[in-house]
Design a protein around this motif. Structure first.
Motif, PDB file in Angstrom:
ATOM      1  N   GLY A 252       0.795  -1.218   0.000  1.00  0.00           N
ATOM      2  CA  GLY A 252       0.000   0.000   0.000  1.00  0.00           C
ATOM      3  C   GLY A 252       0.829   1.270   0.000  1.00  0.00           C
ATOM      4  N   ARG A 253       2.144   1.137   0.222  1.00  0.00           N
ATOM      5  CA  ARG A 253       3.024   2.318   0.239  1.00  0.00           C
ATOM      6  C   ARG A 253       4.056   2.278  -0.879  1.00  0.00           C
ATOM      7  N   PHE A 254       4.527   1.097  -1.235  1.00  0.00           N
ATOM      8  CA  PHE A 254       5.549   0.942  -2.270  1.00  0.00           C
ATOM      9  C   PHE A 254       4.909   0.358  -3.529  1.00  0.00           C
ATOM     10  N   THR A 255       5.432   0.767  -4.678  1.00  0.00           N
ATOM     11  CA  THR A 255       4.969   0.241  -5.950  1.00  0.00           C
ATOM     12  C   THR A 255       6.164  -0.102  -6.817  1.00  0.00           C
ATOM     13  N   ILE A 256       6.221  -1.339  -7.280  1.00  0.00           N
ATOM     14  CA  ILE A 256       7.301  -1.763  -8.163  1.00  0.00           C
ATOM     15  C   ILE A 256       6.789  -1.775  -9.605  1.00  0.00           C
TER      16      ILE A 256
ATOM     17  N   ARG B  99      13.760   0.658 -21.239  1.00  0.00           N
ATOM     18  CA  ARG B  99      14.986   1.176 -20.626  1.00  0.00           C
ATOM     19  C   ARG B  99      15.698   0.111 -19.802  1.00  0.00           C
ATOM     20  N   ASN B 100      15.147  -1.118 -19.835  1.00  0.00           N
ATOM     21  CA  ASN B 100      15.756  -2.216 -19.080  1.00  0.00           C
ATOM     22  C   ASN B 100      15.954  -1.838 -17.613  1.00  0.00           C
ATOM     23  N   THR B 101      14.920  -1.258 -17.035  1.00  0.00           N
ATOM     24  CA  THR B 101      15.006  -0.689 -15.704  1.00  0.00           C
ATOM     25  C   THR B 101      13.809  -1.124 -14.860  1.00  0.00           C
ATOM     26  N   VAL B 102      14.064  -1.348 -13.581  1.00  0.00           N
ATOM     27  CA  VAL B 102      13.005  -1.618 -12.612  1.00  0.00           C
ATOM     28  C   VAL B 102      12.977  -0.462 -11.616  1.00  0.00           C
ATOM     29  N   LEU B 103      11.784   0.012 -11.319  1.00  0.00           N
ATOM     30  CA  LEU B 103      11.609   1.147 -10.420  1.00  0.00           C
ATOM     31  C   LEU B 103      10.904   0.704  -9.138  1.00  0.00           C
ATOM     32  N   LEU B 104      11.222   1.384  -8.057  1.00  0.00           N
ATOM     33  CA  LEU B 104      10.504   1.180  -6.802  1.00  0.00           C
ATOM     34  C   LEU B 104      10.072   2.550  -6.291  1.00  0.00           C
ATOM     35  N   GLN B 105       8.788   2.833  -6.433  1.00  0.00           N
ATOM     36  CA  GLN B 105       8.223   4.080  -5.913  1.00  0.00           C
ATOM     37  C   GLN B 105       7.862   3.869  -4.448  1.00  0.00           C
TER      38      GLN B 105
END
Length: 124
Positions: free
Chosen positions: A63-67, A73-79
């Motif tokens: 509920g707080r983090f979003t992957i 871009r061959n990239t993984v993000l962690l919001q």
């Protein structure tokens, strides 16, 4: 040679947000499992989130983090939103180049390559 390069860490106040980035070099992401782990001083490394065909989250960050993944871009993000002091840790991304799926994502031994880590500090 496969390399993972993290960025985006820093100092933020409680309730604030950060976005971590994991750039994968030397390997095409597709739907390989990529996970974020974190390690606070004196504690074991813990799995935070994983993305493959699906996504998984630790209960402490749901509920707080979003992957998410940007295959162009061959990239993984962690919001990371609504950050808490207990989120303070060094954050690492890791990739399993042999298997997809996040059913067992929180075991560090599964992953073949790791990034160098990025510090996240949540403090007022």
């Amino acid at each position: 040679q496969v390399q993972l390069v993290e960025s985006g860490g820093g100092l933020v106040q409680p309730g604030g947000s950060l976005r971590l980035s994991c750039a994968v070099q030397g390997f095409t992401l597709d739907y390989s499992a990529v996970a974020w782990f974190r390690q606070a001083p004196g504690k074991e490394r813990e799995g935070v989130s994983c993305i493959s065909w699906t996504t998984r989250y630790a209960d402490s960050v749901k509920g707080r983090f979003t992957i998410s993944r940007d295959n162009t871009r061959n990239t993984v993000l962690l919001q990371m939103d609504s950050l808490k002091p207990e989120d303070t840790a060094v954050y690492y991304c890791a990739i399993d180049v042999g298997r997809s799926g996040c059913n067992v994502y929180d075991q560090p031994g599964r992953y073949d390559y790791w990034g160098q880590g990025t510090q996240v500090t949540v403090s007022s």
